[in-house]
Design a protein around this motif. Structure first.
Motif, PDB file in Angstrom:
ATOM      1  N   ASP A   1       0.801  -1.226   0.000  1.00 17.04           N
ATOM      2  CA  ASP A   1       0.000   0.000   0.000  1.00 17.04           C
ATOM      3  C   ASP A   1       0.836   1.279   0.000  1.00 17.04           C
ATOM      4  O   ASP A   1       0.310   2.359   0.234  1.00 17.04           O
TER       5      ASP A   1
ATOM      6  N   ASP B   1      -1.257  -7.346   2.465  1.00 16.36           N
ATOM      7  CA  ASP B   1      -0.917  -6.085   3.142  1.00 16.36           C
ATOM      8  C   ASP B   1      -2.209  -5.374   3.575  1.00 16.36           C
ATOM      9  O   ASP B   1      -2.297  -4.825   4.674  1.00 16.36           O
TER      10      ASP B   1
ATOM     11  N   HIS C   1       3.039  -5.737  11.133  1.00 13.80           N
ATOM     12  CA  HIS C   1       4.085  -5.055  10.369  1.00 13.80           C
ATOM     13  C   HIS C   1       5.421  -5.114  11.110  1.00 13.80           C
ATOM     14  O   HIS C   1       6.470  -5.245  10.497  1.00 13.80           O
TER      15      HIS C   1
ATOM     16  N   HIS D   1       7.014  -8.073   1.602  1.00 12.62           N
ATOM     17  CA  HIS D   1       6.464  -7.312   2.737  1.00 12.62           C
ATOM     18  C   HIS D   1       5.028  -7.743   3.070  1.00 12.62           C
ATOM     19  O   HIS D   1       4.716  -8.094   4.202  1.00 12.62           O
TER      20      HIS D   1
ATOM     21  N   CYS E   1       3.397  -9.649   6.389  1.00 14.66           N
ATOM     22  CA  CYS E   1       2.375  -8.980   7.207  1.00 14.66           C
ATOM     23  C   CYS E   1       1.126  -9.860   7.328  1.00 14.66           C
ATOM     24  O   CYS E   1       0.515  -9.938   8.398  1.00 14.66           O
TER      25      CYS E   1
HETATM   26 ZN   LIG Z   1       2.362  -2.679   4.645  1.00 15.01          ZN
END
Ligand SMILES: [Zn+2]
Length: 359
Positions: A134, A181, A261, A277, A281
């Motif tokens: 994001d 995410d 996170h 990533h 998460c």
């Molecule tokens: Zn993130």
């Protein structure tokens, strides 16, 4: 009374002023890259433009972006091979004289462009070629440094151009990571509420509502998120944009970044380069949702339906490493209070990981 007879307020007015920076032009859809000259016209872009692109994204979109910008301004190219403090300094030296920056590529290119944009006080246009996290429309960016990563201030884009044809052609793993995410917003919000109750941290109800709704849309449509379908790319880009806007409203990454996170950042330290990533998460979110007493199976099932990993093993991380990351997580950005600060021990972390991920 004042000298001219106006009654003065006895108590000072509470300063609730807030500065939210949001994108001005957002264009999402098939072949919208061709709209770039129009967007430049709308934003009065002329003079010099520095285009940040990855080497691999030149053929996908970078070359087209250069020629489209050259229709209205003078474009120069800066190739981002990696995101490091040295590359950022080099990019600033090369680009700070330009009027506008354009970032075309994946996470590391967009993050470089938005950090340089912030440091040079110049606007930037975001042209993502994948929907993997994001950050495509948010005001924070993370930069890998020795032993982990740092979160830096960055400019949110003045315009976002998301060509769904290009994004749908990217590997599905990236789109699934973007969904993960967004789904992790569920637990980020719960952490925020917990911090509000225990630490008095201020909440933004609008930012929370938008962030939760974004996670809900992706979860509800999990079965419809398919590889290489433009409709899916469209849904995910809108969610990533909304998540970025929620962060802009809050003035921090709080609505979209909690314990899950921190777990991901801890994995970046313990096992760098294993998972994306968003994947990390999403996996973290299953545990933190369990700790919050929420519907962790719902999160897991949505991730599965989308094709995102749901266990550390799937991204090459053994259970012991994942347990270590869960413990290390609370020492990352310790000022950001989350459920992981509620006393989880290494022993419990090991048990939890064995239980939740083996089911
Ligand atoms: Zn993130």
């Amino acid at each position: 009374m004042s000298p001219d007879g106006i009654k003065l307020l006895k108590t000072p007015v509470l300063d609730k002023s807030k500065w939210m920076q949001l994108p001005r032009d957002v264009i999402i859809g098939h072949d919208v890259l061709t709209q770039l000259p129009k967007v430049c016209e709308d934003l009065h872009v002329s003079g010099s433009v520095v285009v940040f692109s990855g080497r691999g994204t030149m053929n996908v979109a970078g070359n087209r972006v250069l020629s489209l910008i050259n229709e209205v301004a003078d474009a120069e190219l800066f190739i981002v091979d990696a995101i490091t403090p040295d590359v950022i300094t080099e990019a600033e030296e090369a680009g700070c004289g330009a009027d506008v920056f354009v970032g075309v590529g994946g996470g590391r290119v967009i993050d470089t462009a938005k950090i340089v944009s912030y440091n040079c006080s110049r606007p930037f246009i975001s042209i993502p070629t994948a929907a993997s996290h994001d950050g495509i429309a948010s005001s924070r960016a993370s930069v890998p440094v020795k032993g982990g990563s740092v979160s830096l201030a960055a400019s949110p884009p003045i315009a976002l151009i998301a060509d769904t044809g290009i994004i749908a052609a990217a590997p599905h793993r990236l789109l699934a990571a973007g969904c993960a995410d967004v789904i992790s917003n569920y637990t980020a919000i719960l952490d925020w509420e917990l911090s509000h109750r225990l630490r008095g941290e201020p909440l933004s109800e609008y930012a929370m509502a938008l962030s939760r709704m974004t996670a809900e849309i992706i979860s509800k449509n999990a079965d419809l998120i398919k590889p290489h379908a433009e409709e899916s790319a469209w849904t995910v880009i809108k969610a990533l944009l909304s998540s970025g806007v929620a962060m802009s409203i809050a003035g921090s990454s709080r609505p979209a970044s909690g314990g899950e996170h921190k777990f991901s950042h801890a994995l970046d330290q313990i096992a760098p380069g294993k998972g994306l990533h968003g994947e990390q998460c999403g996996i973290g979110s299953i545990i933190t949702m369990y700790l919050h007493g929420g519907d962790w199976r719902g999160i897991r099932n949505s991730l599965r339906a989308i094709g995102a990993p749901t266990t550390p093993k799937e991204i090459g991380i053994d259970d012991h490493m994942a347990a270590r990351a869960l413990i290390l997580a609370k020492s990352i950005r310790p000022e950001r209070f989350t459920i992981l600060d509620m006393g989880i021990t290494e022993e419990v972390a090991e048990q939890l990981i064995a239980m939740l991920y083996e089911e």
